[in-house]
Write a protein that holds these residues in place. Sequence first.
Motif, short mmCIF file in Angstrom:
data_model
loop_
_atom_site.label_atom_id
_atom_site.label_comp_id
_atom_site.label_asym_id
_atom_site.label_seq_id
_atom_site.Cartn_x
_atom_site.Cartn_y
_atom_site.Cartn_z
N LYS A 94 10.15 -0.80 0.38
CA LYS A 94 10.55 0.52 0.87
C LYS A 94 10.65 0.43 2.39
N LYS A 105 7.67 -1.76 3.70
CA LYS A 105 6.49 -1.77 2.82
C LYS A 105 6.80 -2.59 1.58
N ALA A 106 5.95 -3.55 1.29
CA ALA A 106 6.05 -4.33 0.05
C ALA A 106 4.68 -4.28 -0.61
N LYS A 110 2.43 -3.40 4.86
CA LYS A 110 3.50 -2.88 5.70
C LYS A 110 3.61 -3.70 6.97
N PHE B 169 4.72 1.93 -8.61
CA PHE B 169 4.97 1.70 -7.17
C PHE B 169 6.05 2.65 -6.67
N GLU B 221 0.72 5.54 9.72
CA GLU B 221 0.84 4.63 8.58
C GLU B 221 1.17 3.21 9.02
#
Lengths: 177, 303
Positions: A94, A105-106, A110, B169, B221
């Motif tokens: 993503k 992101k995997a 990240k 996911f 994040e």
Amino acid sequence: MVFKRKKKSSFEGGGLLLFEKVEEAIKAEKVLKGENYTVKLVAPPPTLRKGCDLAVEINLVEQMGIERLFRQKDEAYLEVVPLKGGGELLEIVKVTNFKDATMVKAGNMKVTFDKNTGIILNASGGGCPDIPYLHAQLIDKSLTEAPRPKEIGFTLCALMMDRAFEECLELWGKGGD
Amino acid sequence: MTMLLSGTVPIKDLPLTLGEARFEGELLKLNDFKIPCTQGTAALISAALATTDYLKIDPPKVLIVGDNGEGMGSRLLYEYLIKNIPDFSLDVLVLHYCLPDMALMRKLCESVERCSKNPIMIADASSMYAAKAAGLAAKFDIFTPDATEIAFLADPDATHPAYISRHLFETDVTRTPELVDAAYQLKSAAKLLLVKGATDYVVKDGQIIDTITEPNIPELEAIGGTGDTITGLVAVFAYAELELHEAAIIAARSNRMAGKFAQATPSTKVWQIISQFPAVFKEYLCEWSGICYVAPNRSMSLP
């Protein structure tokens, strides 16, 4: 005593190394124990069996380090499979765009890089012990010069970080977004 | 000794060390060791120290060991805890970064059951992975998963987030409550969850009791260690005898506000976030908690 409770094994690895030949499995166990991995020889369940009827149970989290070791030592094996579940590693990623940075992101990892310079700004997520080490090795380095997590990490978290890193490289090659 | 924070740090030759650490900006100091305050156990400990220092309560004991992923340090850590934990009179035990090992986690939980009193058990990072994978999640009081990790807890088979089902996911974050439900159905959740994300969810025994969305700092994040700081915060607030859900709510708010105070960008380092905690507490802790006076003992008290 009529009923005897089966004692829980002292090793619960969650992953299997499968082999074509029994002798490959026996040799692999010796190699891994010599490198301080905790492993044991087991009979793979019928649903997972490929090749011979002997496998090596490993701590699945250590999959990446073990596969690298086998490549380096030219040891034969068929594949690594988890004892439970579909057996597929997450491959999808993503992407999140910030003003001047891109975050990929995997799985649980990240990696974020500067769109203008290709410098790795941050790495986050995960929880395996090689992740703080990889964080220190990658941050503030160029994507094209930083070491690949799959070359210096050991765990599935590192493997996911490498997947994110790979996507970052691809995006950087296309202009950053 | 009443609160113990345990985990690995990325200095391979650092021996297993028990002691009290000091947070000094970019560094965490323990005995003669200087540990960079970056992602991982160092960020957890640094956040906890910033909080105990502000509250003027006893700092945590820390148990750390060097491990760069090969696992030897992690095994030493497990074995030390398994052997010695019944002799510690702990109020709070935090298990953090280490190579997840289901069998050793099982032995550790058995060892904790031999303690004369039950400590508040908190697990994050790979200690949470090990607890879930071994079917021991319900023995823990608090987990602090992020969006991917709640999908991992909701997956009946995965023993690591790298192997969660693709559909989990890909689950949109607006469907986090469904993942929370699934995790509790599977008994893969701790009694209390603080699910970190664009919306933070505080969940007690399967019921979402609060959500936190402000201030909204999406850049957090990207910053390695900002999940670890939340775990450090919630541990100290629990140690200071707030109700666990209150500890989680205030931890989530504090972390977000520290991101705002630090004017976080994707290149901000976690120590810069931690450095803002005293200012955040000074301005907001009384308002958020109703607790405006810190007694000389370790409990936070009403004025």
